[in-house]
Design a protein around this motif. Structure first.
Motif, PDB file in Angstrom:
ATOM      1  N   LEU A 139       0.908  -1.311   0.020  1.00 12.43           N
ATOM      2  CA  LEU A 139      -0.125  -0.051   0.201  1.00 12.43           C
ATOM      3  C   LEU A 139       0.771   1.205  -0.016  1.00 12.43           C
ATOM      4  N   ASP A 140       0.671   2.162  -0.765  1.00 11.63           N
ATOM      5  CA  ASP A 140       1.306   3.422  -0.880  1.00 11.63           C
ATOM      6  C   ASP A 140       0.081   4.687  -0.603  1.00 11.63           C
ATOM      7  N   PRO A 141       0.162   4.890   0.704  1.00 15.07           N
ATOM      8  CA  PRO A 141      -0.943   5.864   1.195  1.00 15.07           C
ATOM      9  C   PRO A 141      -0.890   7.177   0.266  1.00 15.07           C
ATOM     10  N   ASP A 142       0.551   7.744   0.127  1.00 16.61           N
ATOM     11  CA  ASP A 142       0.655   9.036  -0.593  1.00 16.61           C
ATOM     12  C   ASP A 142      -0.131   8.786  -2.091  1.00 16.61           C
ATOM     13  N   GLU A 143       0.240   7.902  -2.386  1.00 18.85           N
ATOM     14  CA  GLU A 143      -0.337   7.672  -4.112  1.00 18.85           C
ATOM     15  C   GLU A 143      -1.455   6.963  -4.102  1.00 18.85           C
ATOM     16  N   LYS A 144      -2.315   6.661  -2.988  1.00 24.26           N
ATOM     17  CA  LYS A 144      -3.253   5.992  -2.933  1.00 24.26           C
ATOM     18  C   LYS A 144      -3.577   4.789  -3.837  1.00 24.26           C
ATOM     19  N   SER A 145      -2.510   3.837  -3.971  1.00 23.60           N
ATOM     20  CA  SER A 145      -2.805   2.789  -4.792  1.00 23.60           C
ATOM     21  C   SER A 145      -1.998   1.658  -4.111  1.00 23.60           C
ATOM     22  N   VAL A 146      -2.437   0.557  -4.684  1.00 26.23           N
ATOM     23  CA  VAL A 146      -1.963  -0.746  -4.188  1.00 26.23           C
ATOM     24  C   VAL A 146      -1.218  -1.494  -5.077  1.00 26.23           C
ATOM     25  N   VAL A 148      -0.466  -5.205  -5.907  1.00 29.52           N
ATOM     26  CA  VAL A 148      -0.797  -6.685  -5.548  1.00 29.52           C
ATOM     27  C   VAL A 148       0.348  -7.625  -5.928  1.00 29.52           C
ATOM     28  N   TYR A 149       0.513  -8.567  -5.401  1.00 33.09           N
ATOM     29  CA  TYR A 149       1.498  -9.214  -5.865  1.00 33.09           C
ATOM     30  C   TYR A 149       1.245 -10.775  -5.629  1.00 33.09           C
ATOM     31  N   PRO A 150       0.489 -11.374  -6.781  1.00 29.35           N
ATOM     32  CA  PRO A 150       0.138 -12.842  -6.703  1.00 29.35           C
ATOM     33  C   PRO A 150       1.211 -13.562  -6.895  1.00 29.35           C
ATOM     34  N   PRO A 151       1.047 -15.054  -6.484  1.00 31.23           N
ATOM     35  CA  PRO A 151       2.742 -15.880  -6.641  1.00 31.23           C
ATOM     36  C   PRO A 151       2.536 -16.118  -8.260  1.00 31.23           C
ATOM     37  N   LYS A 152       3.913 -16.046  -8.597  1.00 28.17           N
ATOM     38  CA  LYS A 152       4.320 -16.408  -9.804  1.00 28.17           C
ATOM     39  C   LYS A 152       3.620 -15.938 -11.036  1.00 28.17           C
ATOM     40  N   GLN A 153       3.290 -14.364 -10.962  1.00 30.33           N
ATOM     41  CA  GLN A 153       2.584 -13.577 -11.687  1.00 30.33           C
ATOM     42  C   GLN A 153       2.897 -12.231 -11.594  1.00 30.33           C
ATOM     43  N   GLN A 154       2.717 -11.497 -12.701  1.00 27.95           N
ATOM     44  CA  GLN A 154       3.066 -10.081 -12.761  1.00 27.95           C
ATOM     45  C   GLN A 154       2.284  -9.275 -11.619  1.00 27.95           C
ATOM     46  N   PRO A 155       2.871  -8.473 -10.996  1.00 28.38           N
ATOM     47  CA  PRO A 155       2.245  -7.580 -10.082  1.00 28.38           C
ATOM     48  C   PRO A 155       1.025  -6.783 -10.694  1.00 28.38           C
ATOM     49  N   ILE A 156       0.037  -6.598  -9.949  1.00 30.07           N
ATOM     50  CA  ILE A 156      -1.158  -5.759 -10.562  1.00 30.07           C
ATOM     51  C   ILE A 156      -1.141  -4.349  -9.687  1.00 30.07           C
ATOM     52  N   LEU A 157      -1.263  -3.197 -10.484  1.00 28.21           N
ATOM     53  CA  LEU A 157      -1.253  -1.839  -9.696  1.00 28.21           C
ATOM     54  C   LEU A 157      -2.826  -1.435  -9.819  1.00 28.21           C
ATOM     55  N   LEU A 158      -3.444  -1.072  -8.478  1.00 30.82           N
ATOM     56  CA  LEU A 158      -4.572  -0.944  -8.389  1.00 30.82           C
ATOM     57  C   LEU A 158      -4.875   0.629  -8.000  1.00 30.82           C
ATOM     58  N   GLN A 159      -5.408   1.422  -8.549  1.00 32.81           N
ATOM     59  CA  GLN A 159      -5.592   3.010  -8.189  1.00 32.81           C
ATOM     60  C   GLN A 159      -6.914   3.472  -8.240  1.00 32.81           C
ATOM     61  N   GLU A 160      -7.564   2.891  -8.920  1.00 31.39           N
ATOM     62  CA  GLU A 160      -9.107   3.479  -9.173  1.00 31.39           C
ATOM     63  C   GLU A 160     -10.158   3.084  -8.021  1.00 31.39           C
ATOM     64  N   GLU A 161     -10.897   4.177  -7.502  1.00 27.11           N
ATOM     65  CA  GLU A 161     -11.512   4.039  -6.314  1.00 27.11           C
ATOM     66  C   GLU A 161     -12.528   2.762  -6.113  1.00 27.11           C
ATOM     67  N   ASP A 162     -12.924   2.236  -7.351  1.00 24.91           N
ATOM     68  CA  ASP A 162     -14.029   1.168  -7.374  1.00 24.91           C
ATOM     69  C   ASP A 162     -13.429  -0.074  -7.685  1.00 24.91           C
ATOM     70  N   LEU A 176     -13.099  -5.446  -0.099  1.00 24.03           N
ATOM     71  CA  LEU A 176     -12.442  -4.030  -0.103  1.00 24.03           C
ATOM     72  C   LEU A 176     -12.038  -3.526  -1.241  1.00 24.03           C
ATOM     73  N   THR A 177     -12.516  -2.234  -1.583  1.00 21.34           N
ATOM     74  CA  THR A 177     -12.229  -1.614  -2.791  1.00 21.34           C
ATOM     75  C   THR A 177     -11.034  -0.497  -2.277  1.00 21.34           C
ATOM     76  N   VAL A 178     -10.585  -0.032  -3.298  1.00 25.32           N
ATOM     77  CA  VAL A 178      -9.233   0.966  -3.001  1.00 25.32           C
ATOM     78  C   VAL A 178      -9.847   2.020  -2.463  1.00 25.32           C
ATOM     79  N   GLY A 179     -11.166   2.399  -2.965  1.00 25.97           N
ATOM     80  CA  GLY A 179     -11.439   3.877  -2.359  1.00 25.97           C
ATOM     81  C   GLY A 179     -11.850   3.413  -1.032  1.00 25.97           C
ATOM     82  N   GLN A 180     -12.613   2.341  -0.562  1.00 25.43           N
ATOM     83  CA  GLN A 180     -12.809   2.277   0.892  1.00 25.43           C
ATOM     84  C   GLN A 180     -11.326   2.091   1.710  1.00 25.43           C
ATOM     85  N   LEU A 181     -10.604   1.525   1.072  1.00 29.18           N
ATOM     86  CA  LEU A 181      -9.090   1.357   1.980  1.00 29.18           C
ATOM     87  C   LEU A 181      -8.728   2.626   2.390  1.00 29.18           C
TER      88      LEU A 181
END
Length: 187
Positions: A139-146, A148-162, A176-181
């Motif tokens: 979690l990056d609180p300043d960027e409001k982004s997460v 996500v690191y699934p095993p053996k996969q490319q990371p996923i960047l989530l930034q949209e509130e929904d 939980l959504t990014v906006g709720q978090l």
């Protein structure tokens, strides 16, 4: 106390040292002190632990721990939130939760602090995944982004509130959504 990088310790030597505040981690032979948690970090950490445990603890599915030392694979790290499947929680001789966890969490969550190295934190998440952790969040609180690191996969960047944050199967009822978090940071 941050150990001098000129002389490295063994993991066994590190584990004999007294605990510090903030805590130190043992990574690649070096002792690295974590930054002191600040407001955003503490708020997100507390809400995540409460939310996960509200869904998982009563049903004895999983348990989320704050700042728990996990020693495995040659490292001793302290994820901001370490979630363990109920049957994997180490117990002591009397059946209580053990003090020492010599295993990886099932889900690791890190909250980036302003002065913290994203590379070091990402390295800890990748280390957990290498040894069996089923999901990592950064979690990056300043960027409001997460990230996500699934095993053996490319990371996923989530930034949209929904956007809905993926969670491990063991706590699939925790939604939980990014906006709720990041909404938890508002008073």
């Amino acid at each position: 106390m941050v150990h001098s990088p000129t002389k490295s310790l063994t993991l066994a030597e590190f584990l004999k040292l007294p605990e510090t505040k903030p805590a130190c981690e043992y990574i690649n032979g070096q002792v690295i002190q974590k930054p002191m948690p600040q407001g955003k970090h503490s708020k997100l950490q507390g809400k995540l632990i409460t939310g996960i445990n509200d869904v998982a603890e009563a049903q004895k599915i999983a348990l989320a721990f704050p700042e728990l030392r996990c020693t495995f694979g040659g490292r001793s790290i302290i994820p901001d939130v370490a979630v363990f499947a109920w049957e994997r929680i180490p117990l002591d001789a009397s059946g209580d939760v053990a003090n020492v966890f010599e295993t990886h969490p099932d889900w690791t969550i890190e909250i980036l602090s302003p002065e913290q190295s994203q590379t070091k934190v990402t390295g800890n998440i990748l280390h957990c995944l290498k040894y069996g952790t089923s999901l990592g969040w950064l979690l990056d609180p300043d960027e409001k982004s997460v990230l996500v690191y699934p095993p053996k996969q490319q990371p996923i960047l989530l930034q949209e509130e929904d956007e809905i944050l993926p969670v491990p199967d063991l706590v699939k009822n925790f939604q939980l959504t990014v906006g709720q978090l990041f909404g938890w940071l508002k008073l």
